[in-house]
Design a protein around this motif. Structure first.
Motif, PDB file in Angstrom:
ATOM      1  N   GLU A  86      -0.218   3.726  -2.749  1.00 49.60           N
ATOM      2  CA  GLU A  86      -1.520   4.340  -2.519  1.00 49.60           C
ATOM      3  C   GLU A  86      -1.429   5.436  -1.457  1.00 49.60           C
TER       4      GLU A  86
ATOM      5  N   HIS B 116      -4.685   6.891  -7.633  1.00 42.73           N
ATOM      6  CA  HIS B 116      -3.755   5.786  -7.385  1.00 42.73           C
ATOM      7  C   HIS B 116      -3.777   4.814  -8.568  1.00 42.73           C
TER       8      HIS B 116
ATOM      9  N   GLU C 145      -8.497   7.048  -4.878  1.00 42.62           N
ATOM     10  CA  GLU C 145      -8.460   5.719  -5.493  1.00 42.62           C
ATOM     11  C   GLU C 145      -8.257   5.806  -6.993  1.00 42.62           C
TER      12      GLU C 145
ATOM     13  N   ASP D  35       0.810  -1.233   0.000  1.00 43.88           N
ATOM     14  CA  ASP D  35       0.000   0.000   0.000  1.00 43.88           C
ATOM     15  C   ASP D  35       0.840   1.279   0.000  1.00 43.88           C
TER      16      ASP D  35
END
Ligand SMILES: Cc1cc2nc3c(=O)[nH]c(=O)nc-3n(C[C@H](O)[C@H](O)[C@H](O)COP(=O)(O)OP(=O)(O)OC[C@H]3O[C@@H](n4cnc5c(N)ncnc54)[C@H](O)[C@@H]3O)c2cc1C
Ligand SMILES: [Zn+2]
Lengths: 417, 88
Positions: free
Chosen positions: A399, B38, B35, A396
């Protein structure tokens, strides 16, 4: 079967009739506790440490081709612990310690040779960067020495020190770095895992990953369905295809990296040497071939063979650094599929699906990582907690932007590493 | 591998710089949320087979190109100008 000098002698005198296959060739069972997708270095090491460190032996490694046919058998075998960033630094340092005990642990000759690595630098700025990196390596407990031009000239007399364009200022010397026999690493881990009861299943391609209620339940393969409580995706250059079976899109692009080997020559290059002004590195194999490589071809590819401009870049750099190499004939060149991550660093983590683990993003440096990666992934699978040496290799980080491991400082963006 | 630039004709691959997946052209709305951003910045289909990616003809006309090609065979199927796509 244990290997020893005595055994080699005995077999040599009795016609080599006592050797047996290094591992079984079992048919897949219908169910395992743990299934590992990919029989490369990382998959095999994971299986070995699951069995050895955690006593988990109801494990299968599923390999679509033959063991060691992927990148683990295609790389240029450099083993080093000279990373800069926390996260990478402790991980590769741990790997080096495992390398140093590997032959005893596996009872297998992986020809690990700590012949030393020298990273050349060619400007004041590069020297400063080398000092900084060397200090980071020493802070991690590993070894690094700054060599000046005169010392270096004695060690590497075959380099062209005075090219007008890229004069050599010095080098960062990492004596514990070196090389190992890549196939033997795969075979040694395979044999060690098999001996402890792990099933190594070749010619078995995973074609689907079964998930129900957010939990992995098994895999579909070309040799039938296999149920499993836990599944690890360890497919290197093919990671995106495997993850897609679980409905995941990865932060990975697969690129081609080429390597080259010359005809066998008398001992000439004693270390691993890297050029600082163009991507080029070289060592000499025990058979005498000069083994060298350079940059990626820099376009997405699964062809496992490269184009001519990549070769040209490497040959030009070689000729600039050591003109003597022009006399050697190249025997072979080949390519491997690299799992490139946006920041150039790897991922060892669980996924959002229960019981499904991911090991990828090794870029062009995953051979040296084989022991620590297998060790850390086995720990993660067995305990569901990351091993301390690998806890920063998170999926992650792209992100969240937190904990990026961008060694080169070029940005966490595809196509920059 | 050679690419046929719509402006310049068939050229050596060394004239071009590779940028990555053509999905880079589909920039999300600034407000699309983390999101979407990303996915745009980091996640890739990374297909083994036909792909579309962005190349820059830096040593030629300077145009940005969308190349449709096969990542397994290195066959090139089509080269289009990004400009043409944006106009259409
Ligand atoms: C030319 C070259 C030079 C390199 N030099 C170095 C170096 O000097 N030092 C260094 O540290 N690293 C180096 N590397 C990188 C290193 O080789 C890789 O990062 C590393 O080997 C990748 O991990 P692996 O061994 O597990 O991969 P692989 O050996 O590729 O294993 C992955 C396996 O997964 C299998 N697989 C894929 N899909 C499926 C499926 N659906 N079902 C079943 N099995 C599947 C594949 O067949 C393959 O055997 C180099 C790589 C290349 C190509
Ligand atoms: Zn053009």
């Amino acid at each position: 079967m244990r290997f020893s000098g005595w055994r080699v002698l005995k077999e040599g005198l009795t016609g080599n009739k006592g050797w047996s296959p290094h591992w079984r060739n079992p048919d897949p069972k219908t169910e395992y506790d743990i299934v590992i997708i990919g029989g490369g270095g990382h998959g095999l090491a994971t299986a070995f440490y699951l069995a050895k460190e955690h006593g988990l032996t109801n494990v299968a490694v599923l390999e679509k081709g033959y063991l060691g046919g992927g990148n683990v058998g295609r790389n240029t075998t450099i083993v080093r612990a000279n990373y800069y960033l926390p996260g990478n630094s402790e991980f590769y340092s741990h790997s080096m310690k495992l390398w140093e005990g590997l032959e005893q642990e596996l009872n297998y000759n992986v020809m690990h040779s700590q012949r030393g690595i020298i990273n050349l630098f060619h400007s004041d700025g590069q020297r400063d960067a080398a000092v900084r990196r060397g200090n980071a390596m020493r802070n991690q407990g590993d070894d690094a020495h700054l060599l000046g031009r005169d010392e270096l000239r004695k060690m590497l007399p075959y380099l062209d020190f005075d090219t007008a364009r890229f004069p050599i200022y010095g080098g960062l010397y990492h004596p514990r770095g070196g090389t190992a026999r890549h196939d033997a690493v795969a075979w040694g881990y395979a044999r060690g895992a098999d001996e402890r009861g792990v099933d190594l299943i070749q010619n078995c391609e995973v074609t689907g990953i079964d998930i129900s209620n957010g939990q992995v339940t098994g895999v579909q393969t070309t040799r039938g369905a296999i149920r499993a409580k836990k599944v690890a995706m360890v497919a290197a250059g093919r990671s995106s295809q495997v993850a897609e079976m679980a409905g995941m899109r990865l932060p990975i692009e697969s690129h081609i990296l080429q390597a080259y080997v010359t005809e066998g020559l008398k001992p000439f290059i004693d270390h691993v040497v890297t050029f600082g002004m163009s991507h080029f590195y070289i060592s000499q194999s025990d058979k005498g071939g000069l083994v060298f490589g350079g940059d990626l071809d820099f376009y997405a590819s699964y062809a496992a063979r490269g184009n001519l401009p990549g070769k040209e870049q490497v040959m030009e750099a070689a000729m600039t650094l050591m003109p003597a190499i022009g006399k050697a004939r190249v025997l072979r060149s080949w390519g491997g599929i690299m799992d490139m991550s946006p920041d150039g660093s790897p991922i060892i983590d669980h996924t959002h699906i229960g019981g499904l683990y991911l090991n990828t993003g090794w870029c062009y440096g995953g051979f040296k990582a084989v022991p620590a990666s297998g060790f850390a992934l086995a720990h993660l699978i067995a305990t569901d907690r990351p091993h301390a040496s690998a806890e920063k290799l998170r999926l992650d980080r792209f992100e969240t932007g937190y904990g990026l491991l961008d060694e080169e400082g070029t940005g966490a963006q595809h196509n920059l590493h | 591998m050679r690419l046929t630039c719509p402006n310049c004709g068939e050229r050596d691959i060394r004239e071009f710089t590779y940028q990555g997946a053509a999905s880079m052209l589909d920039r999300p709305d600034p407000e699309a949320g983390p999101e979407a951003w990303h996915a745009y910045l980091h996640l890739r289909d990374n297909p083994a087979g036909v792909t579309r990616d962005l190349w820059h003809h830096g040593c030629g006309c300077g145009a940005w190109l969308v190349v449709t090609r096969d990542t397994v065979t290195h066959a090139v199927h089509a080269v289009e100008l990004v400009e043409a796509r944006d106009a259409g």
